[in-house]
Design an enzyme around this catalytic site. Structure first.
Site, mmCIF file in Angstrom:
data_model
loop_
_atom_site.group_PDB
_atom_site.id
_atom_site.type_symbol
_atom_site.label_atom_id
_atom_site.label_comp_id
_atom_site.label_asym_id
_atom_site.label_seq_id
_atom_site.Cartn_x
_atom_site.Cartn_y
_atom_site.Cartn_z
ATOM 1 C CD GLU A 1 -4.021 0.015 -4.268
ATOM 2 O OE1 GLU A 1 -3.357 0.483 -3.333
ATOM 3 O OE2 GLU A 1 -4.382 -1.165 -4.328
ATOM 4 C CB THR B 1 -2.880 3.801 -2.481
ATOM 5 O OG1 THR B 1 -3.626 2.695 -1.926
ATOM 6 C CG2 THR B 1 -1.400 3.608 -2.258
HETATM 7 P P1 ADP Z 1 -8.240 2.335 0.839
HETATM 8 O O1 ADP Z 1 -7.932 0.878 0.833
HETATM 9 O O2 ADP Z 1 -9.665 2.619 1.171
HETATM 10 O O3 ADP Z 1 -7.794 2.986 -0.439
HETATM 11 P P2 ADP Z 1 -5.927 3.513 2.150
HETATM 12 O O4 ADP Z 1 -5.366 3.127 3.475
HETATM 13 O O5 ADP Z 1 -5.141 3.151 0.933
HETATM 14 O O6 ADP Z 1 -7.399 2.948 2.068
HETATM 15 O O7 ADP Z 1 -6.141 5.077 2.215
HETATM 16 C C1 ADP Z 1 -6.535 5.759 1.047
HETATM 17 C C2 ADP Z 1 -7.372 6.976 1.339
HETATM 18 O O8 ADP Z 1 -6.632 7.880 2.171
HETATM 19 C C3 ADP Z 1 -7.670 7.751 0.067
HETATM 20 O O9 ADP Z 1 -8.845 7.285 -0.579
HETATM 21 C C4 ADP Z 1 -7.820 9.170 0.565
HETATM 22 O O10 ADP Z 1 -9.169 9.416 0.912
HETATM 23 C C5 ADP Z 1 -6.947 9.207 1.830
HETATM 24 N N1 ADP Z 1 -5.660 9.913 1.665
HETATM 25 C C6 ADP Z 1 -5.177 10.833 2.560
HETATM 26 N N2 ADP Z 1 -3.986 11.306 2.178
HETATM 27 C C7 ADP Z 1 -3.677 10.685 0.998
HETATM 28 C C8 ADP Z 1 -2.544 10.796 0.099
HETATM 29 N N3 ADP Z 1 -1.518 11.633 0.353
HETATM 30 N N4 ADP Z 1 -2.559 10.034 -1.026
HETATM 31 C C9 ADP Z 1 -3.594 9.195 -1.269
HETATM 32 N N5 ADP Z 1 -4.677 9.058 -0.468
HETATM 33 C C10 ADP Z 1 -4.735 9.794 0.667
HETATM 34 MG MG MG Z 2 -5.770 2.454 -1.157
#
Ligand code: ADP
Ligand code: MG
Length: 160
Positions: free
Chosen positions: A94, A26
């Site tokens: 998110e 997200t």
């Molecule tokens: P965080 O806690 O840092 O948000 P996540 O595990 O939720 O980590 O991963 C989010 C990140 O993954 C986003 O900020 C983006 O850079 C990347 N990402 C890759 N594919 C997607 C997708 N389909 N939707 C949302 N984010 C994505």
């Molecule tokens: Mg996230």
């Protein structure tokens, strides 16, 4: 009703749980972008469209791998809330975009239009039950956006 709600901002780093822990990355919006949304919408899961704009600088390494289809307006499911399962103290917004991106996009500009409400924010007795609900949310988002009233054409402001 409040919809459509427009929201945008640079994608921020979160706790890294969405992708690793739940199999659903997200992209997190910054606090400043959440304020206008949280003032009109209650915590919960929503559906809509999102678009990620890579930096224009050609020296930006990750965005060089980005294809035209990665820059399109795409279906999304959004959670706004306190993530009770993780006992967060902070409100987050998110967005999971239903698309396979070539790279992460931290720092990239994300724009979204929120079109409808799916469900309230819930707590879960297990991670598995949370994941099952996330899968249902994605299906609800896809099915809703497929309906004539929620086609992107109805919400775009001008030529792409
Ligand atoms: P965080 O806690 O840092 O948000 P996540 O595990 O939720 O980590 O991963 C989010 C990140 O993954 C986003 O900020 C983006 O850079 C990347 N990402 C890759 N594919 C997607 C997708 N389909 N939707 C949302 N984010 C994505
Ligand atoms: Mg996230």
């Amino acid at each position: 009703g409040y919809f459509p709600i427009h929201i945008k901002g640079p994608v921020q780093r979160g706790f890294g749980r969405g992708g690793k822990d739940l199999g659903c990355p997200t992209a997190n919006l910054p606090d400043e972008s959440i304020t206008p949304l949280s003032s009109v919408a209650k915590p919960g899961v929503y559906f809509g469209y999102a678009q990620v704009i890579p930096p224009t600088s050609t020296s930006d390494e990750p965005s060089r791998a980005w294809r035209p289809e990665d820059r399109k307006v795409l279906p999304m499911a959004m959670s706004m809330g306190w993530n009770p399962f993780y006992k967060n103290e902070k409100l987050t917004c998110e967005i999971h975009i239903m698309h396979d991106f070539p790279t992460d996009f931290y720092g990239f500009e994300m724009r979204a239009v929120v079109l409808g409400y799916i469900r309230p924010e819930l707590d879960y007795v297990s991670r598995e039950l949370l994941i099952a609900d996330i899968d249902t949310d994605k299906q609800v988002a896809i099915n809703s956006l497929d309906r004539p009233a929620w086609k992107w054409e109805n919400f775009r402001k001008g030529p792409e």
